[in-house]
Design a protein around this motif. Structure first.
Motif, PDB file in Angstrom:
ATOM      1  N   TYR A  32     -13.257   0.442   7.398  1.00 16.21           N
ATOM      2  CA  TYR A  32     -13.900   1.672   6.965  1.00 16.21           C
ATOM      3  C   TYR A  32     -13.915   1.748   5.442  1.00 16.21           C
ATOM      4  CZ  TYR A  32     -14.130   3.911  11.552  1.00 16.21           C
ATOM      5  OH  TYR A  32     -14.438   4.237  12.843  1.00 16.21           O
ATOM      6  N   HIS A  34     -13.523   4.411   2.453  1.00 16.86           N
ATOM      7  CA  HIS A  34     -12.987   5.748   2.197  1.00 16.86           C
ATOM      8  C   HIS A  34     -13.230   6.133   0.755  1.00 16.86           C
ATOM      9  CE1 HIS A  34     -10.121   6.574   5.688  1.00 16.86           C
ATOM     10  NE2 HIS A  34     -10.650   5.414   5.986  1.00 16.86           N
ATOM     11  N   TYR A  36     -11.501   9.023  -1.962  1.00 15.88           N
ATOM     12  CA  TYR A  36     -10.502  10.045  -2.245  1.00 15.88           C
ATOM     13  C   TYR A  36     -10.729  10.523  -3.677  1.00 15.88           C
ATOM     14  CZ  TYR A  36      -7.920   8.678   1.920  1.00 15.88           C
ATOM     15  OH  TYR A  36      -7.561   8.425   3.220  1.00 15.88           O
ATOM     16  N   THR A  91     -10.317   0.041   4.127  1.00 18.86           N
ATOM     17  CA  THR A  91      -9.187   0.036   5.047  1.00 18.86           C
ATOM     18  C   THR A  91      -9.167  -1.268   5.824  1.00 18.86           C
ATOM     19  OG1 THR A  91     -10.462   1.035   6.834  1.00 18.86           O
ATOM     20  CG2 THR A  91      -9.274   2.515   5.383  1.00 18.86           C
ATOM     21  N   TYR A  93      -6.577  -2.716   8.991  1.00 24.08           N
ATOM     22  CA  TYR A  93      -5.404  -2.542   9.847  1.00 24.08           C
ATOM     23  C   TYR A  93      -4.571  -1.337   9.406  1.00 24.08           C
ATOM     24  CZ  TYR A  93      -6.743  -7.211  11.278  1.00 24.08           C
ATOM     25  OH  TYR A  93      -7.448  -8.290  11.734  1.00 24.08           O
ATOM     26  N   GLY A  94      -5.221  -0.254   9.083  1.00 25.25           N
ATOM     27  CA  GLY A  94      -4.536   0.982   8.728  1.00 25.25           C
ATOM     28  C   GLY A  94      -4.124   1.088   7.276  1.00 25.25           C
ATOM     29  N   LYS A  95      -4.285   0.028   6.484  1.00 22.65           N
ATOM     30  CA  LYS A  95      -3.879   0.071   5.077  1.00 22.65           C
ATOM     31  C   LYS A  95      -5.095   0.300   4.189  1.00 22.65           C
ATOM     32  CE  LYS A  95      -2.400  -4.063   5.152  1.00 22.65           C
ATOM     33  NZ  LYS A  95      -1.913  -5.339   4.601  1.00 22.65           N
ATOM     34  N   LEU A  96      -4.908   1.137   3.159  1.00 25.35           N
ATOM     35  CA  LEU A  96      -5.962   1.377   2.175  1.00 25.35           C
ATOM     36  C   LEU A  96      -5.759   0.479   0.964  1.00 25.35           C
ATOM     37  CD1 LEU A  96      -6.126   5.277   2.119  1.00 25.35           C
ATOM     38  CD2 LEU A  96      -7.950   3.751   2.853  1.00 25.35           C
ATOM     39  N   PHE A  98      -7.107   0.475  -2.757  1.00 21.74           N
ATOM     40  CA  PHE A  98      -7.847   1.339  -3.676  1.00 21.74           C
ATOM     41  C   PHE A  98      -8.480   0.552  -4.818  1.00 21.74           C
ATOM     42  CE2 PHE A  98      -6.883   5.674  -2.434  1.00 21.74           C
ATOM     43  CZ  PHE A  98      -5.803   5.511  -1.577  1.00 21.74           C
ATOM     44  N   GLY A  99      -9.609   1.063  -5.288  1.00 19.11           N
ATOM     45  CA  GLY A  99     -10.187   0.590  -6.540  1.00 19.11           C
ATOM     46  C   GLY A  99      -9.459   1.250  -7.701  1.00 19.11           C
TER      47      GLY A  99
END
Lengths: 108, 114
Positions: A32, A34, A36, A91, A93-96, A98-99
């Protein structure tokens, strides 16, 4: 893990639309995308996320390229309260992952 | 009341000291994370836990350890603090049953190692 790149900073005028770009060329088919944002002296807060289709919510819209290698966060009418650092993240496996974030400045 | 809380909010310590940062959540989420934020580097994952008996290293785990005492509590320890661990630390949670797994962040702990 999906690696993301974003411009360091962008500026906008109040009441105008803002398009914040993100490149995520290594993203896999099931990751996915995301977004923020982080207001001064606060933790990051969720804005929007999507997989393949464009997404809309009360805060923003997310436009995802057909090849999924880039996306654009759209704030339809920027307000002074939208001034923040905006992070794109992939994402896996549940980990994000980030840039670096884009600092958005909104001028009155 | 905040769903994800972190204590302390600010901490000053000396090189070589052991310190613990604590995170609690009332969201009922099974997954918890610790991130570090440095200027210009965004957020980097230190450790994560997908349930009480699960602990995983993230991108930058060296010099850190964690403990998942309960579903609602996830602590980060610096066994022997060093100055380059000066940073802003964030805890986050997510629900494994939610597609896309939005993460919810705490307010952060600002740590200064002298």
């Amino acid at each position: 893990d999906a690696k993301t790149t974003q411009p360091n900073s962008m500026e906008s005028n109040e009441e105008e639309p803002v398009h914040l770009p993100c490149n995520h060329s290594t993203i896999s088919g099931t990751d996915y995308i995301h977004w923020y944002r982080q207001l001064p002296s606060q933790g990051p807060e969720y804005v929007i996320h999507g997989l393949t289709s464009n997404v809309n919510n009360r805060m923003a819209s997310l436009a995802i390229a057909e090849d999924r290698k880039s996306s654009t966060l759209i704030l339809h009418r920027a307000t002074l309260r939208d001034a923040a650092v905006y992070y794109c993240a992939g994402t896996s496996y549940g980990k994000l992952t980030f840039g670096q974030g884009t600092i958005l400045t909104v001028h009155p | 009341d905040a769903d994800v809380t972190q204590t302390p909010r600010n901490r000053i310590t000396k090189t070589g000291k052991r310190i613990m940062l604590e995170c609690s959540q009332t969201k009922g989420h099974d997954r918890m994370y610790w991130y570090r934020q440095d200027p210009g580097l965004g957020l980097r994952l230190i450790y994560y836990s997908f349930d009480v008996k699960d602990i995983n290293k993230g991108e930058i785990s060296d010099g850190y350890s964690v403990s998942r005492q309960a579903q609602a509590k996830f602590s980060l320890s610096l066994e022997s603090a060093i100055p380059n661990q000066t940073a802003l630390y964030f805890c986050a949670t997510s629900d494994s049953g939610h597609p896309g797994e939005t993460q919810y962040f705490g307010p952060g702990t600002r740590l200064l190692v002298l």
